[in-house]
Design a protein around this motif. Structure first.
Motif, PDB file in Angstrom:
ATOM      1  N   ALA A 166     -26.478  -6.312 -41.845  1.00  0.00           N
ATOM      2  CA  ALA A 166     -25.999  -5.207 -41.020  1.00  0.00           C
ATOM      3  C   ALA A 166     -27.097  -4.148 -40.873  1.00  0.00           C
ATOM      4  CB  ALA A 166     -24.742  -4.595 -41.623  1.00  0.00           C
ATOM      5  N   TYR A 167     -27.822  -3.898 -41.957  1.00  0.00           N
ATOM      6  CA  TYR A 167     -28.905  -2.903 -41.912  1.00  0.00           C
ATOM      7  C   TYR A 167     -29.987  -3.342 -40.927  1.00  0.00           C
ATOM      8  CZ  TYR A 167     -32.857  -0.050 -43.392  1.00  0.00           C
ATOM      9  OH  TYR A 167     -33.921   0.795 -43.408  1.00  0.00           O
ATOM     10  N   ILE A 168     -30.373  -4.612 -41.002  1.00  0.00           N
ATOM     11  CA  ILE A 168     -31.410  -5.121 -40.101  1.00  0.00           C
ATOM     12  C   ILE A 168     -30.912  -5.119 -38.660  1.00  0.00           C
ATOM     13  CG2 ILE A 168     -32.754  -7.186 -39.525  1.00  0.00           C
ATOM     14  CD1 ILE A 168     -32.967  -7.726 -42.530  1.00  0.00           C
ATOM     15  N   TYR A 169     -29.645  -5.480 -38.467  1.00  0.00           N
ATOM     16  CA  TYR A 169     -29.056  -5.452 -37.122  1.00  0.00           C
ATOM     17  C   TYR A 169     -29.055  -4.017 -36.583  1.00  0.00           C
ATOM     18  CZ  TYR A 169     -25.584  -5.668 -33.410  1.00  0.00           C
ATOM     19  OH  TYR A 169     -24.931  -5.559 -32.211  1.00  0.00           O
ATOM     20  N   GLY A 170     -28.710  -3.071 -37.434  1.00  0.00           N
ATOM     21  CA  GLY A 170     -28.685  -1.658 -37.027  1.00  0.00           C
ATOM     22  C   GLY A 170     -30.063  -1.148 -36.650  1.00  0.00           C
ATOM     23  N   LEU A 171     -31.070  -1.599 -37.383  1.00  0.00           N
ATOM     24  CA  LEU A 171     -32.432  -1.208 -37.021  1.00  0.00           C
ATOM     25  C   LEU A 171     -32.798  -1.719 -35.638  1.00  0.00           C
ATOM     26  CD1 LEU A 171     -34.541  -1.734 -40.290  1.00  0.00           C
ATOM     27  CD2 LEU A 171     -33.933   0.415 -39.195  1.00  0.00           C
ATOM     28  N   GLY A 172     -32.446  -2.963 -35.368  1.00  0.00           N
ATOM     29  CA  GLY A 172     -32.748  -3.543 -34.050  1.00  0.00           C
ATOM     30  C   GLY A 172     -32.011  -2.819 -32.942  1.00  0.00           C
ATOM     31  N   VAL A 173     -30.735  -2.477 -33.178  1.00  0.00           N
ATOM     32  CA  VAL A 173     -29.948  -1.770 -32.163  1.00  0.00           C
ATOM     33  C   VAL A 173     -30.540  -0.371 -31.932  1.00  0.00           C
ATOM     34  CG1 VAL A 173     -27.689  -0.742 -31.699  1.00  0.00           C
ATOM     35  CG2 VAL A 173     -27.825  -3.069 -32.544  1.00  0.00           C
ATOM     36  N   GLY A 174     -30.918   0.301 -33.005  1.00  0.00           N
ATOM     37  CA  GLY A 174     -31.513   1.636 -32.872  1.00  0.00           C
ATOM     38  C   GLY A 174     -32.830   1.587 -32.120  1.00  0.00           C
ATOM     39  N   GLU A 175     -33.624   0.569 -32.400  1.00  0.00           N
ATOM     40  CA  GLU A 175     -34.903   0.430 -31.709  1.00  0.00           C
ATOM     41  C   GLU A 175     -34.677   0.140 -30.233  1.00  0.00           C
ATOM     42  OE1 GLU A 175     -39.036  -2.180 -32.026  1.00  0.00           O
ATOM     43  OE2 GLU A 175     -37.418  -2.522 -33.454  1.00  0.00           O
ATOM     44  N   ALA A 176     -33.674  -0.690 -29.926  1.00  0.00           N
ATOM     45  CA  ALA A 176     -33.371  -0.999 -28.530  1.00  0.00           C
ATOM     46  C   ALA A 176     -32.915   0.258 -27.795  1.00  0.00           C
ATOM     47  CB  ALA A 176     -32.298  -2.087 -28.456  1.00  0.00           C
ATOM     48  N   LYS A 177     -32.083   1.079 -28.457  1.00  0.00           N
ATOM     49  CA  LYS A 177     -31.646   2.331 -27.827  1.00  0.00           C
ATOM     50  C   LYS A 177     -32.831   3.258 -27.585  1.00  0.00           C
ATOM     51  CE  LYS A 177     -26.901   2.565 -29.519  1.00  0.00           C
ATOM     52  NZ  LYS A 177     -25.953   3.316 -30.356  1.00  0.00           N
ATOM     53  N   MET A 178     -33.728   3.324 -28.573  1.00  0.00           N
ATOM     54  CA  MET A 178     -34.885   4.194 -28.427  1.00  0.00           C
ATOM     55  C   MET A 178     -35.784   3.711 -27.283  1.00  0.00           C
ATOM     56  SD  MET A 178     -37.661   5.344 -31.318  1.00  0.00           S
ATOM     57  CE  MET A 178     -38.288   3.699 -31.518  1.00  0.00           C
ATOM     58  N   LEU A 179     -35.984   2.411 -27.170  1.00  0.00           N
ATOM     59  CA  LEU A 179     -36.792   1.863 -26.081  1.00  0.00           C
ATOM     60  C   LEU A 179     -36.126   2.107 -24.728  1.00  0.00           C
ATOM     61  CD1 LEU A 179     -38.085  -1.492 -27.633  1.00  0.00           C
ATOM     62  CD2 LEU A 179     -39.389   0.585 -27.152  1.00  0.00           C
ATOM     63  N   ALA A 180     -34.812   1.994 -24.669  1.00  0.00           N
ATOM     64  CA  ALA A 180     -34.096   2.247 -23.417  1.00  0.00           C
ATOM     65  C   ALA A 180     -34.229   3.718 -23.018  1.00  0.00           C
ATOM     66  CB  ALA A 180     -32.621   1.866 -23.569  1.00  0.00           C
ATOM     67  N   ARG A 181     -34.106   4.612 -23.988  1.00  0.00           N
ATOM     68  CA  ARG A 181     -34.242   6.045 -23.704  1.00  0.00           C
ATOM     69  C   ARG A 181     -35.660   6.359 -23.223  1.00  0.00           C
ATOM     70  NH1 ARG A 181     -33.179   8.870 -28.716  1.00  0.00           N
ATOM     71  NH2 ARG A 181     -31.064   8.107 -28.434  1.00  0.00           N
ATOM     72  N   GLN A 182     -36.649   5.763 -23.883  1.00  0.00           N
ATOM     73  CA  GLN A 182     -38.040   5.998 -23.488  1.00  0.00           C
ATOM     74  C   GLN A 182     -38.306   5.448 -22.091  1.00  0.00           C
ATOM     75  OE1 GLN A 182     -40.288   7.738 -25.300  1.00  0.00           O
ATOM     76  NE2 GLN A 182     -41.713   7.560 -23.599  1.00  0.00           N
ATOM     77  N   SER A 183     -37.743   4.285 -21.789  1.00  0.00           N
ATOM     78  CA  SER A 183     -37.899   3.699 -20.461  1.00  0.00           C
ATOM     79  C   SER A 183     -37.277   4.593 -19.393  1.00  0.00           C
ATOM     80  CB  SER A 183     -37.261   2.316 -20.436  1.00  0.00           C
ATOM     81  OG  SER A 183     -37.298   1.784 -19.139  1.00  0.00           O
ATOM     82  N   ALA A 184     -36.099   5.163 -19.697  1.00  0.00           N
ATOM     83  CA  ALA A 184     -35.451   6.067 -18.745  1.00  0.00           C
ATOM     84  C   ALA A 184     -36.308   7.319 -18.530  1.00  0.00           C
ATOM     85  CB  ALA A 184     -34.065   6.452 -19.249  1.00  0.00           C
ATOM     86  N   GLN A 185     -36.907   7.844 -19.586  1.00  0.00           N
ATOM     87  CA  GLN A 185     -37.767   9.022 -19.457  1.00  0.00           C
ATOM     88  C   GLN A 185     -39.021   8.692 -18.652  1.00  0.00           C
ATOM     89  OE1 GLN A 185     -38.495  10.384 -23.439  1.00  0.00           O
ATOM     90  NE2 GLN A 185     -36.527  11.448 -23.597  1.00  0.00           N
ATOM     91  N   ASP A 186     -39.592   7.526 -18.889  1.00  0.00           N
ATOM     92  CA  ASP A 186     -40.780   7.125 -18.137  1.00  0.00           C
ATOM     93  C   ASP A 186     -40.464   6.991 -16.647  1.00  0.00           C
ATOM     94  OD1 ASP A 186     -42.280   7.101 -20.437  1.00  0.00           O
ATOM     95  OD2 ASP A 186     -42.206   4.910 -20.705  1.00  0.00           O
ATOM     96  N   THR A 187     -39.294   6.415 -16.348  1.00  0.00           N
ATOM     97  CA  THR A 187     -38.875   6.276 -14.957  1.00  0.00           C
ATOM     98  C   THR A 187     -38.690   7.642 -14.315  1.00  0.00           C
ATOM     99  OG1 THR A 187     -37.752   4.210 -15.509  1.00  0.00           O
ATOM    100  CG2 THR A 187     -37.142   5.254 -13.437  1.00  0.00           C
ATOM    101  N   LEU A 188     -38.076   8.558 -15.023  1.00  0.00           N
ATOM    102  CA  LEU A 188     -37.863   9.908 -14.512  1.00  0.00           C
ATOM    103  C   LEU A 188     -39.199  10.619 -14.285  1.00  0.00           C
ATOM    104  CD1 LEU A 188     -35.814  12.110 -13.790  1.00  0.00           C
ATOM    105  CD2 LEU A 188     -35.888  12.831 -16.172  1.00  0.00           C
ATOM    106  N   ILE A 189     -40.122  10.465 -15.203  1.00  0.00           N
ATOM    107  CA  ILE A 189     -41.441  11.079 -15.053  1.00  0.00           C
ATOM    108  C   ILE A 189     -42.169  10.512 -13.844  1.00  0.00           C
ATOM    109  CG2 ILE A 189     -43.744  11.231 -16.117  1.00  0.00           C
ATOM    110  CD1 ILE A 189     -42.313  11.506 -18.829  1.00  0.00           C
ATOM    111  N   ARG A 190     -42.105   9.203 -13.658  1.00  0.00           N
ATOM    112  CA  ARG A 190     -42.731   8.576 -12.503  1.00  0.00           C
ATOM    113  C   ARG A 190     -42.140   9.097 -11.197  1.00  0.00           C
ATOM    114  NH1 ARG A 190     -41.680   3.577 -14.143  1.00  0.00           N
ATOM    115  NH2 ARG A 190     -42.882   3.474 -16.039  1.00  0.00           N
ATOM    116  N   GLU A 191     -40.810   9.255 -11.155  1.00  0.00           N
ATOM    117  CA  GLU A 191     -40.151   9.763  -9.945  1.00  0.00           C
ATOM    118  C   GLU A 191     -40.581  11.201  -9.644  1.00  0.00           C
ATOM    119  OE1 GLU A 191     -35.974   9.321 -10.568  1.00  0.00           O
ATOM    120  OE2 GLU A 191     -36.017   7.141 -10.382  1.00  0.00           O
ATOM    121  N   VAL A 192     -40.677  12.020 -10.693  1.00  0.00           N
ATOM    122  CA  VAL A 192     -41.091  13.414 -10.491  1.00  0.00           C
ATOM    123  C   VAL A 192     -42.534  13.475  -9.999  1.00  0.00           C
ATOM    124  CG1 VAL A 192     -41.584  15.571 -11.706  1.00  0.00           C
ATOM    125  CG2 VAL A 192     -39.448  14.386 -12.119  1.00  0.00           C
TER     126      VAL A 192
END
Length: 122
Positions: A20-46
């Motif tokens: 469960a701990y390892i699964y949680g790390l993977g889920v947290g990393e995926a969320k962080m990558l998704a958030r970073q991708s959304a920020q990068d997209t927003l920066i590119r649009e601006v």
């Protein structure tokens, strides 16, 4: 209960907790990558929007070639220059008395010559 059953249950519990701990790390990393991708997209649009706005404003600039003609203004200044000023020996001695000490007093003075000019050079 047997000791092996308790030990097996404890081991199973530790394994599921670790998984469960390892699964949680993977889920947290995926969320962080998704958030970073959304920020990068927003920066590119601006950046794209600001570049387009700047290009549109630059395109509005009209180049004008203007030649500025200004009349020549000429001022005539008149200064009276006394070329033939004759002074007597008393005035020359007064001027020599107020001359700075660096002036050489041993040089003969002529009322019509400039300092540093010899009377023979005329």
């Amino acid at each position: 209960m047997s000791l092996w059953i308790i030990l097996g249950a404890l081991l199973l519990s530790l394994a599921s907790s670790g998984g469960a701990y390892i699964y949680g790390l993977g889920v947290g990393e995926a969320k962080m990558l998704a958030r970073q991708s959304a920020q990068d997209t927003l920066i590119r649009e601006v950046i794209d929007a600001s570049t387009q706005a700047a290009a549109a404003e630059i395109a509005k600039i009209k180049v004008r070639h203007v030649t500025v003609n200004q009349q020549l203004q000429k001022e005539i200044q008149e200064r009276t220059i006394y070329t033939e000023c004759h002074t007597g020996p008393s005035v020359v001695s007064l001027f020599n008395s107020i001359a700075p000490p660096s002036a050489s007093a041993s040089e003969p003075t002529d009322s019509r010559s400039l300092p540093g000019e010899s009377p023979d050079s005329k």
